[in-house]
Design an enzyme around this catalytic site. Sequence first.
Site, PDB file in Angstrom:
ATOM      1  N   GLY A  58      -8.796  -9.728 -11.779  1.00  0.00           N
ATOM      2  CA  GLY A  58      -7.320  -9.480 -12.229  1.00  0.00           C
ATOM      3  C   GLY A  58      -6.746 -10.523 -13.015  1.00  0.00           C
TER       4      GLY A  58
ATOM      5  N   GLN B 214      -3.419  -4.565  -6.631  1.00  0.00           N
ATOM      6  CA  GLN B 214      -3.205  -3.763  -5.391  1.00  0.00           C
ATOM      7  C   GLN B 214      -3.363  -2.276  -5.086  1.00  0.00           C
ATOM      8  OE1 GLN B 214      -2.545  -5.819  -2.681  1.00  0.00           O
ATOM      9  NE2 GLN B 214      -2.629  -7.666  -3.869  1.00  0.00           N
TER      10      GLN B 214
ATOM     11  N   CYS C 130      -2.283 -16.608  -4.055  1.00  0.00           N
ATOM     12  CA  CYS C 130      -2.220 -17.361  -5.280  1.00  0.00           C
ATOM     13  C   CYS C 130      -1.302 -18.303  -5.322  1.00  0.00           C
ATOM     14  CB  CYS C 130      -2.360 -16.662  -6.475  1.00  0.00           C
ATOM     15  SG  CYS C 130      -3.513 -15.402  -6.538  1.00  0.00           S
TER      16      CYS C 130
ATOM     17  N   HIS D 259     -12.169  -7.597  -5.376  1.00  0.00           N
ATOM     18  CA  HIS D 259     -12.107  -8.284  -4.078  1.00  0.00           C
ATOM     19  C   HIS D 259     -10.858  -7.789  -3.258  1.00  0.00           C
ATOM     20  CE1 HIS D 259      -9.084 -11.292  -4.417  1.00  0.00           C
ATOM     21  NE2 HIS D 259      -9.216 -11.090  -5.552  1.00  0.00           N
TER      22      HIS D 259
ATOM     23  N   ASN E  41       2.382  -6.860  -4.731  1.00  0.00           N
ATOM     24  CA  ASN E  41       1.748  -7.721  -3.661  1.00  0.00           C
ATOM     25  C   ASN E  41       2.276  -8.277  -2.636  1.00  0.00           C
ATOM     26  OD1 ASN E  41       2.227  -9.436  -6.105  1.00  0.00           O
ATOM     27  ND2 ASN E  41       1.199 -10.941  -4.788  1.00  0.00           N
TER      28      ASN E  41
END
Length: 380
Positions: A72, A180, A328, A202, A152
């Site tokens: 992403g 997402q 993140c 993922h 997210n």
Amino acid sequence: MKHIYLDNAGTTPMAPAVIDEMSKVMKTTFGNASATNYYGRQARTILDQSRHVIADSINANNDNEIIFTSGGTESDNTAIVGTALARKDEGRHLITTSVEHEAVLKPMHFLEEQGFEVTYLPVDENGQISLADLKHALRDDTILVSIMMGNNEVGAKMPIHEIGAIVADSNAWFHTDAVQAYGLLDIDVQADQIDLLSTSAHKLNGPKMSGFLYRRSERNFEPLLKGGDQELKRRAGTENIPAIAGFTKAIELNPAAVKAEHRERYYGFKQQLTSGLQDNGIEFEVNGKIADGELPHVINIWFKNQKAAVLLTNLDLKGISASAGSACTAGSLEPSHVLTAMFGPNDPRVSESLRFSFGAYTTSEDIADLIQILTEIIKK
């Protein structure tokens, strides 16, 4: 001790069938897809088949609108910076929102340093932008609008269809971060008039470091990665065939019927969790809203007078993995920029909220255990 994983918005465990597919490809198909020999042709076959499956999954016009990336972040950066550099002579104004992922916000900050102007649309307490604000922000020199499909941290789903229609009437291109949403929501880039779309494997039980960027055929720009002529000269670097095969398998495991079942099940988990907390007398509020159309797998809850960091630590000691926001930025001491944008920097929600996110392997028993353990921790 039983461990319960409720951080699927951060990442998901790979599905066994994905692991099996990747293992098989790693053993049998080691060739370089750019080579014309037998081994290269084997790899090219997997690459072409995967591109077709992915293009079909979003109703792309043709397979070559799919560019394989490392995930992403690369897809977002490529779409945003690539568009800006290609269209800088047409205009230097971009529009995004205040609640985007850092993979969108940081390229925007970078472009501001290069002389571009960025408008950051505000959101309301449900995490939604105003379409009137978007219309007002659009200018003749606006070259790109980048608005995420689903948030997210709080699960808010943006009105992508309406946004696409508004942007289509302007000079701008429309990019959406669908990291997402892809794998959970049904996506149609034609119906929603999307020019650029980013994903990551993922998030849907596929491998890390694999994703794709959808780029409408008419939207051309130079590749950011310079080197070989892979991906039809749009992204240099030898393709990771095992990861791409694993991503494709993850997509095939999630046809429309499975996505619909997951959406219904996850929505049920939200109801089970909030009802259980209410029954146990826990003081809380949901940040955003629980409604059909919102991302079904994400719920963000304000636990009043409970510091998020303390709750997370105690939950972890009891075997429950959750988060206080984006994985993140979880190591940062900075408060959530999403909750700050929704409620203001001084609202206690910013430091007293947790995110729980569900996945294919979450069960109602997991939610029941979460309710019990949360109640014990908070009442203690």
